[in-house]
Each structure stands twice: as structure tokens, then as C-alpha cells.
Write an enzyme that holds these catalytic residues in place. Structure first.
Site, PDB file in Angstrom:
ATOM      1  N   SER A   1      42.720  42.243  47.093  1.00 32.01           N
ATOM      2  CA  SER A   1      43.175  42.250  45.993  1.00 32.01           C
ATOM      3  C   SER A   1      44.129  41.732  45.094  1.00 32.01           C
ATOM      4  O   SER A   1      44.164  40.961  46.169  1.00 32.01           O
ATOM      5  CB  SER A   1      43.771  43.584  45.506  1.00 32.01           C
ATOM      6  OG  SER A   1      43.067  45.090  45.888  1.00 32.01           O
TER       7      SER A   1
ATOM      8  N   ASP B   1      42.466  44.885  35.350  1.00 39.08           N
ATOM      9  CA  ASP B   1      43.561  44.815  36.710  1.00 39.08           C
ATOM     10  C   ASP B   1      44.003  44.060  37.362  1.00 39.08           C
ATOM     11  O   ASP B   1      43.379  43.085  38.460  1.00 39.08           O
ATOM     12  CB  ASP B   1      42.609  45.595  37.813  1.00 39.08           C
ATOM     13  CG  ASP B   1      43.453  46.029  38.817  1.00 39.08           C
ATOM     14  OD1 ASP B   1      44.541  45.492  39.286  1.00 39.08           O
ATOM     15  OD2 ASP B   1      42.847  46.663  39.947  1.00 39.08           O
TER      16      ASP B   1
ATOM     17  N   HIS C   1      47.298  46.504  40.338  1.00 37.82           N
ATOM     18  CA  HIS C   1      47.948  47.273  41.411  1.00 37.82           C
ATOM     19  C   HIS C   1      48.835  46.548  42.129  1.00 37.82           C
ATOM     20  O   HIS C   1      49.327  47.015  43.092  1.00 37.82           O
ATOM     21  CB  HIS C   1      46.662  48.454  41.615  1.00 37.82           C
ATOM     22  CG  HIS C   1      45.902  47.900  42.720  1.00 37.82           C
ATOM     23  ND1 HIS C   1      44.974  46.749  42.217  1.00 37.82           N
ATOM     24  CD2 HIS C   1      45.422  47.121  43.816  1.00 37.82           C
ATOM     25  CE1 HIS C   1      43.899  46.517  43.691  1.00 37.82           C
ATOM     26  NE2 HIS C   1      45.062  46.051  44.498  1.00 37.82           N
TER      27      HIS C   1
HETATM   28  N1  ARG Z   1      41.466  50.861  45.002  1.00 45.06           N
HETATM   29  C1  ARG Z   1      41.518  49.635  44.344  1.00 45.06           C
HETATM   30  C2  ARG Z   1      42.127  48.474  45.871  1.00 45.06           C
HETATM   31  O1  ARG Z   1      42.276  49.439  46.862  1.00 45.06           O
HETATM   32  C3  ARG Z   1      43.073  49.825  44.055  1.00 45.06           C
HETATM   33  C4  ARG Z   1      43.036  50.583  42.425  1.00 45.06           C
HETATM   34  C5  ARG Z   1      44.300  50.526  41.711  1.00 45.06           C
HETATM   35  N2  ARG Z   1      44.047  51.889  40.570  1.00 45.06           N
HETATM   36  C6  ARG Z   1      43.631  53.316  40.445  1.00 45.06           C
HETATM   37  N3  ARG Z   1      43.616  54.155  40.547  1.00 45.06           N
HETATM   38  N4  ARG Z   1      44.770  53.682  41.733  1.00 45.06           N
HETATM   39  O2  ARG Z   1      42.089  47.739  45.384  1.00 45.06           O
END
Ligand code: ARG
Length: 736
Positions: free
Chosen positions: A656, A223, A88
Site C-alpha cells: 500500500s 487513496d 489509508h
Molecule cells: N484494501 C486496501 C488495502 O488493504 C485498504 C483500503 C482502505 N480503505 C478502506 N475502505 N478500508 O490496501
């Protein structure tokens, strides 16, 4: 004692003194002071020294950690500047390099040579060179300065400190406050602007589970993505050039595929963005009752309108999917935060802490009623909270508004400098970039619908007494029987009459712009009501700025007093996009009575969720084929392939892409998410529930190696295995 040492001693004292007693896993610690936590880390299984983590004199792990694009974290994993981060985090790079014909977002991409790596315009990474406490310098400048002038004074002294620290070098610097402006730190960075995309899995792997699984455990998302830093022939940071070479880093991380188990030491090293752990009960109440529900409602409007268009054509989907993913991510975040703040009774917990604080303060030299002052400040501000959220998340969320105002100032500047042809050319170039950029995510149907619907809910949700004049005028002049039809009517009018909304009309207008037609343009007239500072002044009087000033003043005093109250306890500052270390253990948890969540997931669980052709749960053929042969190679554990795991590390957005390291400082996973039961974590850390979700490095390597066939990348890595160095047959011979 030299100045540096003195300064860090003061900081050290502060860190030691502040806060509630902290638990082992709570805390985002400053790397330069990690020595304070060392004994505890050792007990949990950390095998290295504090200098291995952070040192200014020798290469340390900090030299392998980068701030990725200013919004994520990445880690260096090879001598050729290879970076691992999240899917992401690389999403926009992949989406903006995808077309229906060459669709790397959907199909994935692995470069098989340096030549195939894709330069990403605008992407950068920063390495931290060092950090330093500059509190004495800032405090000296603030002596005698009035509250309302403090921010400007801090900006001024910060400018001087950063300039002095970097003059004559290619470095850049920031000063950031911690403990609500009770301390100030200087950070020196080296920035690299030639960053190339090296590999990314198909989004069915990289975003597996979509919004349904987002922010939740158990998870099966791959991811990750892979980039590379490039430098000039001298190994120095340089703008993009075909002649640049892969960067040779000071430090790269070894990778462990030896496996993990419950209770193992784990550490996350990266750039957490923002936490608000000292928010008062009044702030919590405002978030749960006003701000969060408004954000969710406004994001709902945008997401629905985009989705409708994305489902119509692949071209539109590729165009809008990156912004869609970003808005959806925090849409679900705010739903979860509200739910968990309520479930975990954070408001009540904060109230108890505040009562306790007030009792203590009354009998101490501090003796001020800070909590009462917070109460008063929030009482005045709260009636405007929905309105402010509508401005930021609603009115300003239509992209043509920022353009119109920017174009306005650019045309005025052009007129003022008619005799300067170089300037005229420059502005034309800027116009061109602006339109291209805008066009890359423009969707007439969606943008128009969003504009009209946001105005409609503004009209309905913001108290009438606060309605700005232009909203009232629009509602009168374009009235069509209902609020909804009225604002739709107004949107139709703007789209038809303006030269500043449709990208093609805009291009034509900007090829020969006239100030007069600009000033008669209805979109320009509308947008000129939405210059943020003016809007705030015209519609909130001084309520907003008074509140901010007062809250800053109280936060500063509250933190100072807490330091006094909690003398002797180890404490950490809120996240503020500066480098931090969080340590703890791989740890399972119970989401509710009768259920225990395991620490890890596997490809068997991933394939069990597989729904052919489904937007969120599809999988590529290549993965399914390798799965059916159970071709897991050296990445297997107990006959299957690990995919995700959890640990109790304290992370937030910005982390992230951060490396998850074992006790030897070896990479075991890439952190990418938090879990549903602890979505209130940015405001209050909950030891029982809060977990970090990571993708197991063995799944990452398997994707690169087996699915991607990118042996070239695997060969760059330093992989530690359980396998004995001596082949088995020889070993047996020896034994005999
Ligand atoms: N929740 C994750 C974060 O903020 C991002 C995940 C991205 N994936 C998604 N399905 N939007 O680090």
C-alpha cells in the site's frame, strides 16, 4: 572472488532453480537480482537498466522507496524529501491529529509552508541501504543443530550478523529468511524518525466508497496522502526537533502525467508484507473451513459494537475510526479470500500439484513422503484451529488484558528496585503513556460488549473438551440463566470492581500502585490466564508447538525439493516485508462471462456514485464545484479527469502506497488495493483475474493543486507532460 559476489551467485542460482514456470506478471522479485528478469522486462516495455532500479554504488530508484512506518510503502517525489503514500497509510496520523474543532480527517489538510507540517509521533520511514546473502554464515551455524533448537540458533547468529554489519554506524539491520529458511538475507536500513504530515484529502475522497467498494474494481477512491522526511542540519537522521530541515534524498521520482493505455509497461516497487504461495491443500482447507470464518465472526462482533458507539458522537467516531478501518479492511479480506479460494478451486489445484510432486519424489533421490507428513500434522492440529484463532482474534483482542499483564510486571519491577528513584520516575512515566494510549481508543460501552460477546461465542464455538478451567469457573460462578447473560454478568462485575479497565480509575490506582491490590484485582486475575506462552502450554500441551515445528521442518524440505524438481525455472520467494519489484502491464480483465472491465475510471464515475451525506459516498463541496466547472487543468484526459487504473502487477498488503512506475521509471500512480475476483491471491496467484488497483497520479495532483490549493507542493515536483517545451505560437512561427 570476494565473499559478497560469491554469496549473491549462490542466491542467484537458487532463484533460477526454484518453482513453477512463472508468468510475466506473477512474482515479487528481489531488487538486487532483478537483472535476471531484464530481458523479459525489456520486451514488456521497460526502458531503463537493472542498475537504475537497484545499485549500491550510485543513486537508483531503490533510494526513492521507503518502508513507511513498517506497515506501508512510500516514495520520495521531491528534492525536499516529500513522500507520497496512501490515504489509508496516513489515516491514523490524520485521525489522531483530529478533534471535533480541527477535524483534518473529515475536512482534509494541506500545509502551505514547512511550518504548517504536522510532526507525527512514533511514525518513521526506513531507506534500504543494501541487501546481501548471508546464507553460508547462517547454514554454518546450523550444522548439527537439532530441529527444536534451530529457531534459537538462527536468532543468535542473526543477532551477531546484524551487530557486525552495523556496529559504529547509525544503520540498523535485519536478517530475513526466504524460501522457508533455505536462504537468509541481510538488509541494512537507515531509519528516520522525524516524519511530518503535509497533506491529506478529506476522507470522503481518500476513503471514497468505504467498505462497500473496498477490495473491488471499478474504484473511485483518492487513496493518497503526503508526508515529509526531516533530518538534522547535516542531512542525517535525527529525533524530532524544531530545528530539523527537510531531508535531501539521494533520489526522487519524476512524475508522468502523459497518460496510460492498456498494455503499457507498469512496475510496482515496495514492501509487500506476506504471501503464502506454497501453502499446501491442507492449509487451504483449514483456512476456508476453520480459521477464516472464525476471524470474520470475531471481527463482526468488534465492528458492530464500535460502529454503534461511533454513530453516537463525532468525538467517539474520531477516536475509534482508525482501528475500525484496520479491522474492517481485513474482515472483508478474509470474506473475499474464502470465497475466491472456493470459487477458483484452489484446494483442488493444490491437491493436483501435490500428487504430481509425490509421484516425482518417489522416483527421485528426494524420495520422502512430505505430503503424507503434512496430512498427518494437520490432522492432529486441526481440532484446535478454531480455538487458536479465538485466542488471537478474540480473547487477546480486549486491550485491558495486555495492560493488566504489563502493569503487573511493572509494579513487580518497581517493588524490586525501591531504592532507585530514577527507575521509579521512569515507570511512572511509562504508566502515564500507557494510560493515555489506552484511553485514546477506550469506549466503555463497546469494549464491555465486545468482551462479553467474544466470551459467549468462545464458550459456544470452542469444543468443550478444550475449555480452559478459568472459562468453566466463570460460567459456573456468574451463571445467569443463559451463556450470553452469564458472560455479560461477568463483564459487569469486572468493569465495576477492577481498577485496571476504566482509564480514570486506572490513573488513580497507578498514582500509588500496590502489589497487593493488584493481585486481588479481578481484571488482573482474569488477564493472568492469558499470557500467550502460558496459555498455549496449559491448554494445548505440545500440540501447537509440535505443529509449528513440524510445519517449519516440512516447509523447509518441501521448498528444497521443489527447487530440485523445477530446475531451470525462474522463481521468486514469498513476500516477507522486504523490498520487492513486480512488473507487468496495465491490463483490463473480464470478471465474468460477458463483462470486460476497463483499465481506468474517471471523476464522472465518481460523481455518479455520489450520495450526499452518505457515510461512504459523500463528496466535498470543493470537489463538486471544480467538477461542475470541469476544471481539470493539465491533469485531464479526453475531457475528463482520470481517478483509478488497474495493472496485472503482483502485490499484497504492505505494498500500500507503493509507486506504480512506467517504462521510464516515472510515477504514474499509487498502488492501494487488490480486486475481489482474486482475493485468494496471497495463497495462489491467478493470472486471469489478479489485478493491482491504483490511484492515477493525475487525480492526486489535481486534488493537491485544485482542491487543496497547495501550489507550494506542486512546485516541488518534477512533472513530465506531453506539452511541447516550446509554446505553440512560437512553434507555428518556426514552421512557417
Ligand atoms: N484494501 C486496501 C488495502 O488493504 C485498504 C483500503 C482502505 N480503505 C478502506 N475502505 N478500508 O490496501
Amino acid at each position: 572472488m570476494n565473499r559478497f559476489k560469491y554469496a549473491s551467485l549462490i542466491l542467484l542460482a537458487f532463484v533460477l532453480l526454484l518453482g513453477q514456470p512463472v508468468k510475466a506478471d506473477e512474482g515479487m522479485w528481489l531488487p538486487m537480482l532483478i537483472g535476471k528478469n531484464y530481458e523479459q522486462m525489456k520486451k514488456q516495455g521497460f526502458k531503463l537498466t537493472p542498475e537504475d532500479l537497484y545499485s549500491v554504488n550510485k543513486a537508483s530508484i531503490k533510494d526513492a522507496i521507503v518502508s513507511f512506518g513498517g506497515f506501508c510503502t512510500g516514495e520520495i517525489v521531491s528534492k525536499n524529501g516529500l513522500i507520497f503514500t496512501n490515504h489509508h497509510c496516513g489515516y491514523d496520523a490524520a485521525a489522531s491529529n483530529s478533534t471535533p474543532e480541527n477535524n483534518i480527517l473529515d475536512n482534509g489538510f494541506y500545509a502551505k509552508s514547512f511550518q504548517e507540517e504536522k510532526p507525527i509521533k512514533g511514525l518513521f520511514v526506513r531507506f534500504l541501504v543494501r541487501m546481501e546473502d548471508v546464507t553460508p554464515k547462517v547454514m554454518a551455524a546450523l550444522v548439527g543443530v537439532e530441529e527444536k533448537d534451530k529457531a534459537a540458533k538462527i536468532a543468535e547468529i542473526t543477532k551477531k550478523i546484524t551487530t557486525d554489519a552495523t556496529i559504529g554506524t547509525s544503520m540498523e539491520a535485519d536478517v530475513r529468511d526466504i524460501y522457508k529458511a533455505n536462504q537468509f538475507l541481510l538488509f541494512i536500513y537507515e531509519r528516520f524518525n522525524d516524519i511530518r504530515l503535509v497533506g491529506i484529502p478529506a476522507q470522503s475522497i481518500g476513503k471514497f466508497g468505504g467498505d462497500t467498494d473496498n477490495w473491488e474494481w471499478p474504484r473511485h477512491t483518492g487513496d493518497f496522502s503526503v508526508f515529509r522526511v526531516y533530518a538534522d542540519s547535516e542531512n542525517k537522521a535525527a529525533p524530532y526537533s524544531v530545528n530539523n530541515k527537510p531531508y535531501t534524498p539521494k533520489k526522487s521520482l519524476p512524475i508522468s502525467i502523459k497518460g496510460i493505455k492498456n498494455g503499457d509497461f507498469s512496475m510496482v516497487y515496495g514492501y509487500p508484507g506476506r504471501t503464502d504461495r506454497y501453502l499446501t491443500s491442507y492449509g487451504v482447507k483449514m483456512a476456508t473451513e476453520k480459521t477464516n470464518p472464525t476471524i470474520v465472526k470475531l471481527r463482526d462482533i468488534r465492528l458492530k459494537a464500535w460502529k454503534e458507539e461511533m454513530d453516537k458522537s463525532l468525538d467517539t467516531r474520531l477516536k475509534l475510526s482508525s482501528q475500525y478501518a484496520n479491522i474492517a479492511n481485513y474482515w472483508k479480506y478474509f470474506i473475499g479470500q474464502t470465497e475466491q479460494l472456493k470459487r477458483l478451486k484452489i484446494n483442488e489445484e493444490k491437491q493436483k500439484q501435490e500428487e504430481d510432486f509425490t509421484n516425482w519424489a518417489a522416483s527421485s533421490p528426494v524420495n520422502v513422503n512430505l505430503i503424507g507428513a503434512y496430512k498427518n500434522a494437520y490432522a492432529i492440529y486441526e481440532p484446535y484451529a478454531v480455538h487458536i484463532t479465538y485466542v488471537n482474534e478474540g480473547l487477546l483482542a480486549s486491550p485491558f488484558i495486555r495492560n493488566a499483564n504489563q502493569i503487573g510486571s511493572m509494579i513487580k519491577a518497581m517493588n524490586a528496585r525501591k531504592a532507585d528513584p530514577a527507575f521509579q520516575t521512569q515507570v511512572k512515566q511509562n504508566f502515564n503513556d500507557l494510560v493515555n494510549n489506552y484511553q485514546s481508543t477506550y469506549s466503555e460501552n463497546a469494549d464491555k460488549k465486545i468482551f462479553a460477546q467474544i466470551l459467549t461465542s468462545f464458550y459456544q464455538d470452542v469444543p468443550k473438551s478444550q475449555h480452559p478451567k478459568f472459562i468453566t469457573l466463570i460460567s459456573e460462578n456468574y451463571w445467569k440463566g443463559s451463556t450470553e447473560a452469564t458472560f455479560k454478568n461477568y463483564a459487569d462485575h469486572l468493569w465495576e470492581k477492577s481498577n485496571l479497565i476504566d482509564p480514570e480509575k486506572m490513573r488513580k490506582f497507578l498514582s500509588n500502585p500496590s502489589l497487593e491490590s493488584l493481585e486481588n484485582d479481578p481484571a488482573y486475575l482474569y488477564a493472568s490466564n492469558l499470557i500467550p506462552q502460558d496459555y498455549i502450554r496449559n491448554n494445548f500441551g505440545s500440540v501447537f508447538s509440535d505443529f509449528q515445528l513440524e510445519k517449519n521442518r516440512l516447509d523447509n524440505l518441501y521448498l528444497k525439493a521443489l527447487t530440485e524438481k523445477n530446475k531451470g525455472n525462474l522463481a521468486y520467494p514469498d513476500a516477507n516485508s522486504t523490498m520487492r519489484i513486480s512488473y507487468g502491464t496495465i491490463q483490463n480483465y473480464s470478471p465474468k462471462d460477458g463483462i470486460i472491465y476497463d483499465i481506468k475510471t474517471s471523476i464522472d464515475g465518481m460523481v455518479a456514485k455520489y450520495k450526499p451525506g452518505n457515510e461512504e459516498f459523500d463528496l466535498p463541496k470543493s470537489l463538486l464545484e471544480a467538477y461542475s466547472k470541469r476544471d481539470f487543468r493539465e491533469y485531464a484526459e479526453a475531457g475528463t479527469l482520470p481517478v483509478g487504473f488497474i495493472s496485472n502487477n503482483d502485490i499484497t498488503g504492505g505494498n500500500s502506497g507503493s509507486p506504480v512506475l512506467n517504462g521510464n521509471g516515472e510515477l504514474i500512480g499509487i498502488a492501494f488495493d487488490g480486486n475481489w475476483e482474486a482475493m485468494s491471491g496471497d495463497i495462489a496467484f491467478d493470472k486471469q483475474y489478479k489485478r493491482t488497483i491504483s490511484v492515477d497520479i493525475r487525480f492526486v495532483l489535481w486534488c493537491i493543486d485544485v482542491i487543496g490549493g497547495a501550489k507550494n507542493l506542486i512546485d516541488e515536483l518534477d512533472i513530465k507532460t506531453n506539452k511541447l517545451a516550446v509554446p505553440k505560437d512560437k512553434l507555428i512561427l518556426k514552421k512557417q
